[in-house]
Write a protein that holds these residues in place. Structure first.
Motif, PDB file in Angstrom:
ATOM      1  N   PHE A 160       0.847  -1.197   0.000  1.00  0.00           N
ATOM      2  CA  PHE A 160       0.000   0.000   0.000  1.00  0.00           C
ATOM      3  C   PHE A 160       0.885   1.249   0.000  1.00  0.00           C
ATOM      4  O   PHE A 160       0.722   2.138  -0.835  1.00  0.00           O
ATOM      5  N   ASP A 161       1.828   1.288   0.908  1.00  0.00           N
ATOM      6  CA  ASP A 161       2.706   2.463   1.018  1.00  0.00           C
ATOM      7  C   ASP A 161       3.480   2.677  -0.288  1.00  0.00           C
ATOM      8  O   ASP A 161       3.519   3.778  -0.836  1.00  0.00           O
ATOM      9  N   HIS A 162       4.087   1.606  -0.791  1.00  0.00           N
ATOM     10  CA  HIS A 162       4.935   1.735  -1.985  1.00  0.00           C
ATOM     11  C   HIS A 162       4.125   2.038  -3.235  1.00  0.00           C
ATOM     12  O   HIS A 162       4.605   2.733  -4.124  1.00  0.00           O
ATOM     13  N   TYR A 164       1.676   3.989  -3.810  1.00  0.00           N
ATOM     14  CA  TYR A 164       1.443   5.417  -4.047  1.00  0.00           C
ATOM     15  C   TYR A 164       2.746   6.170  -4.268  1.00  0.00           C
ATOM     16  O   TYR A 164       2.843   6.999  -5.177  1.00  0.00           O
ATOM     17  N   SER A 165       3.774   5.863  -3.471  1.00  0.00           N
ATOM     18  CA  SER A 165       5.022   6.616  -3.681  1.00  0.00           C
ATOM     19  C   SER A 165       5.696   6.189  -4.992  1.00  0.00           C
ATOM     20  O   SER A 165       6.192   7.032  -5.737  1.00  0.00           O
ATOM     21  N   ASP A 166       5.682   4.899  -5.311  1.00  0.00           N
ATOM     22  CA  ASP A 166       6.334   4.429  -6.547  1.00  0.00           C
ATOM     23  C   ASP A 166       5.772   5.133  -7.781  1.00  0.00           C
ATOM     24  O   ASP A 166       6.502   5.445  -8.714  1.00  0.00           O
ATOM     25  N   VAL A 187      13.933  11.870   5.079  1.00  0.00           N
ATOM     26  CA  VAL A 187      13.389  11.764   6.443  1.00  0.00           C
ATOM     27  C   VAL A 187      12.194  10.808   6.403  1.00  0.00           C
ATOM     28  O   VAL A 187      11.215  11.055   5.705  1.00  0.00           O
ATOM     29  N   GLY A 188      12.305   9.706   7.145  1.00  0.00           N
ATOM     30  CA  GLY A 188      11.266   8.659   7.073  1.00  0.00           C
ATOM     31  C   GLY A 188      11.414   7.867   5.784  1.00  0.00           C
ATOM     32  O   GLY A 188      10.448   7.565   5.099  1.00  0.00           O
ATOM     33  N   GLY A 189      12.662   7.519   5.472  1.00  0.00           N
ATOM     34  CA  GLY A 189      12.993   6.892   4.179  1.00  0.00           C
ATOM     35  C   GLY A 189      12.556   5.455   4.046  1.00  0.00           C
ATOM     36  O   GLY A 189      12.680   4.858   2.972  1.00  0.00           O
ATOM     37  N   ASN A 190      12.094   4.855   5.148  1.00  0.00           N
ATOM     38  CA  ASN A 190      11.490   3.526   5.101  1.00  0.00           C
ATOM     39  C   ASN A 190      12.442   2.486   4.512  1.00  0.00           C
ATOM     40  O   ASN A 190      13.570   2.376   4.951  1.00  0.00           O
ATOM     41  N   THR A 191      12.047   1.731   3.492  1.00  0.00           N
ATOM     42  CA  THR A 191      12.900   0.640   2.985  1.00  0.00           C
ATOM     43  C   THR A 191      13.946   1.124   1.988  1.00  0.00           C
ATOM     44  O   THR A 191      14.634   0.324   1.365  1.00  0.00           O
ATOM     45  N   MET A 210      16.928   9.060   7.426  1.00  0.00           N
ATOM     46  CA  MET A 210      16.611   9.194   8.862  1.00  0.00           C
ATOM     47  C   MET A 210      15.370   8.349   9.113  1.00  0.00           C
ATOM     48  O   MET A 210      14.330   8.565   8.476  1.00  0.00           O
ATOM     49  N   ASP A 211      15.458   7.391  10.024  1.00  0.00           N
ATOM     50  CA  ASP A 211      14.271   6.586  10.322  1.00  0.00           C
ATOM     51  C   ASP A 211      14.491   5.813  11.614  1.00  0.00           C
ATOM     52  O   ASP A 211      15.569   5.892  12.228  1.00  0.00           O
ATOM     53  N   LEU A 212      13.481   5.069  12.002  1.00  0.00           N
ATOM     54  CA  LEU A 212      13.563   4.227  13.194  1.00  0.00           C
ATOM     55  C   LEU A 212      14.463   3.017  12.883  1.00  0.00           C
ATOM     56  O   LEU A 212      14.591   2.637  11.704  1.00  0.00           O
ATOM     57  N   GLY A 214      14.298  -0.263  13.020  1.00  0.00           N
ATOM     58  CA  GLY A 214      13.773  -1.420  12.273  1.00  0.00           C
ATOM     59  C   GLY A 214      13.773  -1.172  10.771  1.00  0.00           C
ATOM     60  O   GLY A 214      14.197  -2.023   9.980  1.00  0.00           O
ATOM     61  N   GLN A 215      13.327   0.005  10.373  1.00  0.00           N
ATOM     62  CA  GLN A 215      13.244   0.337   8.943  1.00  0.00           C
ATOM     63  C   GLN A 215      14.658   0.544   8.360  1.00  0.00           C
ATOM     64  O   GLN A 215      14.930   0.133   7.241  1.00  0.00           O
ATOM     65  N   LEU A 216      15.541   1.172   9.155  1.00  0.00           N
ATOM     66  CA  LEU A 216      16.898   1.448   8.649  1.00  0.00           C
ATOM     67  C   LEU A 216      17.644   0.171   8.307  1.00  0.00           C
ATOM     68  O   LEU A 216      18.367   0.107   7.309  1.00  0.00           O
ATOM     69  N   CYS A 237      16.958   7.478  14.342  1.00  0.00           N
ATOM     70  CA  CYS A 237      16.361   8.518  15.178  1.00  0.00           C
ATOM     71  C   CYS A 237      14.896   8.216  15.443  1.00  0.00           C
ATOM     72  O   CYS A 237      14.254   7.478  14.690  1.00  0.00           O
ATOM     73  N   ASP A 238      14.415   8.794  16.542  1.00  0.00           N
ATOM     74  CA  ASP A 238      12.968   8.828  16.786  1.00  0.00           C
ATOM     75  C   ASP A 238      12.593  10.297  16.726  1.00  0.00           C
ATOM     76  O   ASP A 238      12.908  11.065  17.639  1.00  0.00           O
ATOM     77  N   LEU A 239      11.928  10.681  15.675  1.00  0.00           N
ATOM     78  CA  LEU A 239      11.655  12.110  15.473  1.00  0.00           C
ATOM     79  C   LEU A 239      10.634  12.662  16.452  1.00  0.00           C
ATOM     80  O   LEU A 239      10.415  13.869  16.497  1.00  0.00           O
ATOM     81  N   LEU A 240      10.040  11.789  17.248  1.00  0.00           N
ATOM     82  CA  LEU A 240       9.124  12.284  18.281  1.00  0.00           C
ATOM     83  C   LEU A 240       9.902  12.751  19.507  1.00  0.00           C
ATOM     84  O   LEU A 240       9.353  13.409  20.385  1.00  0.00           O
ATOM     85  N   MET A 255      10.741  14.623   2.443  1.00  0.00           N
ATOM     86  CA  MET A 255       9.741  13.970   3.311  1.00  0.00           C
ATOM     87  C   MET A 255       8.601  13.499   2.434  1.00  0.00           C
ATOM     88  O   MET A 255       7.781  14.302   1.983  1.00  0.00           O
ATOM     89  N   SER A 256       8.553  12.203   2.173  1.00  0.00           N
ATOM     90  CA  SER A 256       7.515  11.661   1.303  1.00  0.00           C
ATOM     91  C   SER A 256       6.569  10.797   2.117  1.00  0.00           C
ATOM     92  O   SER A 256       7.027   9.874   2.815  1.00  0.00           O
ATOM     93  N   GLN A 257       5.310  11.099   2.048  1.00  0.00           N
ATOM     94  CA  GLN A 257       4.285  10.346   2.782  1.00  0.00           C
ATOM     95  C   GLN A 257       4.735  10.138   4.228  1.00  0.00           C
ATOM     96  O   GLN A 257       4.610   9.065   4.784  1.00  0.00           O
ATOM     97  N   PHE A 258       5.295  11.181   4.783  1.00  0.00           N
ATOM     98  CA  PHE A 258       5.902  11.078   6.104  1.00  0.00           C
ATOM     99  C   PHE A 258       5.167  11.929   7.131  1.00  0.00           C
ATOM    100  O   PHE A 258       4.795  11.450   8.205  1.00  0.00           O
TER     101      PHE A 258
HETATM  102  C1  SAM Z   1       4.348   6.005   5.538  1.00  0.00           C
HETATM  103  S1  SAM Z   1       6.042   5.663   5.645  1.00  0.00           S
HETATM  104  C2  SAM Z   1       6.679   6.599   4.271  1.00  0.00           C
HETATM  105  C3  SAM Z   1       7.768   5.896   3.575  1.00  0.00           C
HETATM  106  C4  SAM Z   1       8.418   6.558   2.369  1.00  0.00           C
HETATM  107  N1  SAM Z   1       8.964   7.862   2.664  1.00  0.00           N
HETATM  108  C5  SAM Z   1       7.484   6.598   1.178  1.00  0.00           C
HETATM  109  O1  SAM Z   1       7.254   7.669   0.631  1.00  0.00           O
HETATM  110  O2  SAM Z   1       6.998   5.537   0.780  1.00  0.00           O
HETATM  111  C6  SAM Z   1       6.508   6.630   7.028  1.00  0.00           C
HETATM  112  C7  SAM Z   1       7.937   6.431   7.485  1.00  0.00           C
HETATM  113  O3  SAM Z   1       8.153   7.303   8.608  1.00  0.00           O
HETATM  114  C8  SAM Z   1       8.869   6.591   9.601  1.00  0.00           C
HETATM  115  N2  SAM Z   1       8.551   7.111  10.934  1.00  0.00           N
HETATM  116  C9  SAM Z   1       7.355   7.100  11.555  1.00  0.00           C
HETATM  117  N3  SAM Z   1       7.460   7.583  12.802  1.00  0.00           N
HETATM  118  C10 SAM Z   1       8.767   7.913  12.964  1.00  0.00           C
HETATM  119  C11 SAM Z   1       9.499   8.473  14.034  1.00  0.00           C
HETATM  120  N4  SAM Z   1       8.916   8.754  15.208  1.00  0.00           N
HETATM  121  N5  SAM Z   1      10.816   8.696  13.869  1.00  0.00           N
HETATM  122  C12 SAM Z   1      11.431   8.400  12.688  1.00  0.00           C
HETATM  123  N6  SAM Z   1      10.786   7.872  11.624  1.00  0.00           N
HETATM  124  C13 SAM Z   1       9.471   7.623  11.768  1.00  0.00           C
HETATM  125  C14 SAM Z   1       8.368   5.169   9.463  1.00  0.00           C
HETATM  126  O4  SAM Z   1       9.260   4.268  10.055  1.00  0.00           O
HETATM  127  C15 SAM Z   1       8.237   5.020   7.959  1.00  0.00           C
HETATM  128  O5  SAM Z   1       9.411   4.550   7.394  1.00  0.00           O
END
Ligand code: SAM
Length: 357
Positions: A160-162, A164-166, A187-191, A210-212, A214-216, A237-240, A255-258
């Motif tokens: 689902f995520d990919h 839309y971005s793909d 930022v939030g680069g996912n896979t 930059m991501d959590l 597990g995803q990195l 990082c945890d951006l929260l 920042m894509s779908q982030f």
């Molecule tokens: C919906 S995905 C978007 C993935 C990608 N950028 C795309 O366009 O397909 C959101 C991403 O934000 C990351 N993310 C969510 N909360 C986060 C946080 N607190 N700190 C860092 N990354 C976070 C998730 O791990 C995930 O990889």
């Protein structure tokens, strides 16, 4: 936006039928899924205008006559199929349910990720917590544990995520590389899909994701496998957590779908920290789907429905935003929008932002 600006032009009789469709919507959903899952729609489609009899459908599906007939009768009521005497023929809505990639990706996402948890929408709304997520584990939000979701759930989430971005990447790469960035911070680069698209588009660019954690791990493994491990770096990082340092030497922040993964307050905090890391020459590119910027009502429907996934399953406080909300947060963070481009991919908008002078 040419929709939602006036009352729907519908008779009371038809509106009453629409209300019944909503009342039975979860049943319709599961029937459509089973007609697909058991190959019944595909089997009917293969027969073209001739259609298939109940007997032929029973024989091929290996379900009982009872099972096939209840599915087919509801399929008629949903106008997925129509009946010519004893034969069932695929109708236009059935055709798109069967052939349209987007319908498939959305349906799998709703079934595997959202369906069970959506029962908790009511409590999620009251408490501001993704109470539906409990069906998968005792987690506060879905993100740190994405890679631990059950296999099928994870597959549907990423598809689902990919999806839309793909669809947006091809159009975006020339736009983004127009400014010749040397170091992109995803930022939030996912896979790592965007990082890999960038490194194959431009042989000189390097990307920091930059991501959590597990995803990195997944992203960096993907970069190694594609032979660009030396140009793709990870920044855990945890951006929260506002105390954690933000990566600060990128010339293009991406920042894509982030940002839709965060509440307004959290977005403002992230944007402010991004702005603090930027210089007068760097830029921030935000790619999002805003419901008010959709070219068609169907797009707004899908985007608004996705907000409810955030409410019940993801984190309980984020959503797909109205573009005005995002524009206001960007300005509050000390940035201005230099370019605002709609209709990218499947209803995405690109906002190119710079530091206010
Ligand atoms: C919906 S995905 C978007 C993935 C990608 N950028 C795309 O366009 O397909 C959101 C991403 O934000 C990351 N993310 C969510 N909360 C986060 C946080 N607190 N700190 C860092 N990354 C976070 C998730 O791990 C995930 O990889």
């Amino acid at each position: 936006m040419s929709f939602y600006q006036s009352p729907l032009d519908v008779t009371a009789f038809d509106a009453k039928f629409e209300a019944q469709k909503i009342a039975f919507a979860p049943i319709s959903f599961q029937v459509a899924r089973c007609l697909l899952k058991f190959g019944i729609l595909a089997h009917i489609d293969e027969a073209g205008d001739e259609g298939r009899s109940l007997e032929a459908i029973v024989e091929r599906s290996q379900l009982s006559e009872y099972a096939c007939s209840v599915l087919l009768d509801m399929g008629l009521s949903m106008r997925l199929i129509w009946q010519n005497d004893t034969h069932f023929i695929l109708d236009k809505i059935g055709h798109f349910l069967l052939q349209d990639d987007m319908a498939k990706v959305n349906l799998n996402f709703v079934h595997d990720v959202c369906y069970q948890g959506l029962f908790e929408l009511e409590s999620s709304l009251k408490e501001g917590k993704p109470n539906g997520l409990k069906v998968f584990g005792d987690w506060e939000t879905i993100y740190p544990t994405l890679s631990e979701l059950p296999q099928q759930v994870k597959k549907s989430w990423f598809e689902f995520d990919h999806y839309y971005s793909d669809h947006a990447f091809g159009q975006l790469l020339p736009l983004i590389f127009k400014s010749q960035p040397k170091h992109i911070v995803d930022v939030g680069g996912n896979t790592g899909k965007w990082a890999l698209a960038c490194t194959s588009y431009d042989p000189d660019v390097s990307v920091t994701i930059m991501d959590l954690p597990g995803q990195l791990k997944v992203a960096l493994k993907n970069a190694e496998e594609k032979g660009v491990g030396n140009r793709v770096a990870g920044y855990r990082c945890d951006l929260l957590d506002e105390e954690q340092a933000f990566f600060d030497s990128g010339d293009l922040y991406w920042m894509s779908q982030f940002l839709d993964c965060f509440s307004k307050t959290q977005i403002l905090s992230i944007l402010k920290r991004t702005a603090q890391s930027m210089t007068a020459n760097s830029e921030l590119c935000i790619l999002e789907t805003y419901w008010d910027r959709q070219p068609f009502e169907a797009g707004a429907f899908c985007v608004n429905a996705t907000s409810i996934y955030f409410t019940a399953m993801a984190n309980g406080n984020s959503r797909m935003y109205h573009s005005k909300d995002m524009l206001s947060l960007i300005s509050q963070a000390g940035l201005f929008v230099d370019e605002d481009i709609d209709d990218i991919g499947l209803g995405h908008t690109l906002l190119r932002c710079k530091l206010k002078p």
